[in-house]
Design an enzyme around this catalytic site. Structure first.
Site, PDB file in Angstrom:
ATOM      1  N   LEU A 326       0.844  -1.187   0.000  1.00 39.05           N
ATOM      2  CA  LEU A 326       0.000   0.000   0.000  1.00 39.05           C
ATOM      3  C   LEU A 326       0.883   1.242   0.000  1.00 39.05           C
ATOM      4  O   LEU A 326       1.943   1.259   0.624  1.00 39.05           O
ATOM      5  CB  LEU A 326      -0.908   0.011   1.228  1.00 39.05           C
ATOM      6  CG  LEU A 326      -1.876  -1.162   1.373  1.00 39.05           C
ATOM      7  CD1 LEU A 326      -2.672  -1.025   2.668  1.00 39.05           C
ATOM      8  CD2 LEU A 326      -2.822  -1.239   0.180  1.00 39.05           C
ATOM      9  N   GLU A 327       0.435   2.291  -0.669  1.00 36.48           N
ATOM     10  CA  GLU A 327       1.218   3.525  -0.729  1.00 36.48           C
ATOM     11  C   GLU A 327       1.442   4.125   0.647  1.00 36.48           C
ATOM     12  O   GLU A 327       2.372   4.913   0.858  1.00 36.48           O
ATOM     13  CB  GLU A 327       0.525   4.542  -1.627  1.00 36.48           C
ATOM     14  CG  GLU A 327      -0.815   5.014  -1.107  1.00 36.48           C
ATOM     15  CD  GLU A 327      -1.651   5.666  -2.186  1.00 36.48           C
ATOM     16  OE1 GLU A 327      -1.731   6.903  -2.183  1.00 36.48           O
ATOM     17  OE2 GLU A 327      -2.209   4.939  -3.029  1.00 36.48           O
TER      18      GLU A 327
END
Length: 525
Positions: A326-327
């Site tokens: 995930l960013e």
């Protein structure tokens, strides 16, 4: 001993016209006690005024509740906002949409790297991220609304370096910051062990401190000197000016999705992921299943919020061994959906957001699954501006421009609709009234021309049709069983796509209950 203040005492250090940096990411790590105190101070005194708010992802729960940055959505308090994404705080976003404040929306990776650049007193960030998109000064130059255009501030420049086009984002001077941690010891050392993410706390604190600003950190509790293990210290006390102990647990929730602490989000404990319920059959599951069919063993993928996050749920249900990133920083585990998005249950690693975007910009990902609100005949995608609303790009530009395989996912139309799955076929009873495949997007968040130049593979996945990017536009390659080409697809598009000579029917397993057996499909891959 580091000075300990009440929230109200702390926000008295914020002066008129200050550049105020905020920590937090969506549902996580928001300094709510300090934001609430700032709201109360402005309500009572009408000071401070004319602030410039600088942050990566706005904090909030996507509702109009007074959480996160909604607390400071007040005319006069804020003059300008420079952010990566507004949408988590709709009240604050509405100030930008109504031209009450000047709004600049930058790629999220650029935003967090600007904090690092400011910490090192560097001139700014040199990158190709944003070329061909609305961030490019030949287009809109990150100006999110008319007030930003009138303000005349340039937050990005186009340069030629050794014959190559590069964007330069100048450093943003910061006067003060409001951050959050778990514990502070008597010397002001800050830990974050109860936080679901490792945000930009260190980079922001260093950026403010190294420019003679004021660093204020909200924590759960104060502990004795030496109580925090050195490896758990996220911000050293030398960078911290004041510490604030949260007066109420409601102002220091681990995330806005739950009122209880979830140790599986931090790696303290591991939950049994087989206990995570499978998605119910419907539009979201159909699209997520089609996306999950692209996974290969051992691949490293990124998932966007909303429908794309469902790919992780399907991968868990089907037993596909892909590494999810995930960013927001977590790698591995099962991402949460909805308000809890950005956290992951049972993560293998929780990187800082800044480090994560170093990885992404360098080509760490094998593929990414992202949302799409508008898609045009060239293959451009818009997720960052709709009418007067300018939510911003988040991490999409960094991710989509530096990943070899990009999958955009979403419903074929928008608005109220009734779609059923019966007998292994898609039955469209009532279609959404708004087209998503249109002649020209309002704003280019993803540049198809840039993708073509980079040789990326780009696919657009909906519940009834799959398209691929070609040199001449997008091509329809698959349609769902039960769907009629003219009635259900072409009649709901603002342009006529290319149509593959070998147009296929989507895999029938996508539309049937029970596991698809993707684990077996990939056993020999």
């Amino acid at each position: 001993m580091k000075e300990i203040l009440t929230p109200r005492e702390a926000v008295e250090f914020i002066r008129d016209g200050a550049a105020l940096a905020l920590g937090g990411f969506g549902s996580y790590c928001g300094p709510d006690a300090l934001l609430e105190a700032l709201r109360q101070r402005y309500t009572e005194t009408e000071t401070p005024r004319g602030l410039t708010i600088v942050t990566g992802i706005s904090t909030g729960d996507n509702t109009l509740e007074d959480r996160g940055m909604n607390r400071i959505a007040m005319e006069g308090l804020v003059d300008t906002a420079i952010v990566g994404h507004f949408a988590n705080a709709p009240k604050f976003s509405a100030l930008a949409g109504g031209n009450v404040i000047a709004a600049y929306t930058l790629p999220l990776g650029v935003m967090v790297h600007l904090f690092r650049a400011a910490a090192g007193k560097k001139p700014g960030v040199f990158t190709k991220v944003g070329l061909g998109t609305f961030a490019d000064p030949r287009n809109e130059g990150c100006k999110g609304n008319a007030r930003a255009v009138r303000q005349g501030r340039d937050v990005v420049e186009l340069l030629d370096i050794n014959g190559e086009e590069v964007l330069f984002y100048p450093t943003i001077p910061l006067d003060i910051c409001l951050l959050r941690g778990t514990y502070a010891d008597e010397d002001g050392n800050i830990s974050i062990e109860h936080e679901g993410l490792t945000g930009s706390e260190l980079e922001i604190a260093a950026a403010v401190h190294n420019h003679s600003g004021t660093v204020i950190v909200q924590v759960e509790d104060i502990v004795r000197r030496g109580s925090i293990h050195p490896r758990k210290v996220r911000i050293h006390g030398s960078l911290v000016d004041y510490v604030v102990k949260t007066p109420s647990p409601d102002l220091h929730m681990q995330n806005y999705a739950t009122s209880v602490y979830l140790p599986a989000l931090t790696g303290e404990l591991r939950c049994v992921t087989k206990g995570i319920e499978p998605m119910k059959m419907g539009l979201r599951k159909i699209i997520a299943r089609r996306g999950a069919m692209e996974l290969i063993p051992g691949c490293v993928i990124n998932l966007g919020i909303g429908i794309p996050s469902g790919v992780g749920i399907i991968a868990n249900e089907e037993g596909i061994a892909a590494t999810l990133s995930l960013e927001s920083g977590p790698i591995g585990g099962v991402p949460l959906e909805g308000t809890g998005f950005a956290g992951s249950m049972n993560p293998e690693n929780i990187n800082s957001i800044c480090d994560t975007f170093d990885l992404y910009d360098g080509g760490f990902l094998d593929m990414t699954f992202l949302g799409a609100a508008e898609i045009d005949e060239r293959g451009n995608v818009n997720v960052s501006k709709f009418g007067n609303r300018c939510p911003g790009p988040g991490g999409l530009i960094n991710i989509s421009q530096n990943t070899p395989k990009v999958f955009f996912m979403g419903g074929f139309t928008a608005g109220k609709q009734r779609i059923e799955v019966t007998g292994g076929k898609l039955n469209i009873i009532e279609d959404g009234p708004k087209m998503k495949f249109i002649k020209e997007v309002q704003q280019i968040t993803f540049s198809a021309d840039y993708a073509r130049g980079m040789g990326q593979e780009v696919t657009y996945i909906t519940e009834r049709a799959v398209f691929r990017l070609t040199g001449s536009g997008i091509m329809l390659t698959e349609i769902a069983p039960g769907v009629e080409l003219e009635r259900d697809i072409l009649a709901h598009m603002g342009f006529c796509p290319l149509i593959a000579e070998d147009l296929k029917v989507m895999d029938g397993r996508i539309f049937r209950e029970g596991k698809m057996g993707l684990e077996n499909d990939r056993a020999g891959v």
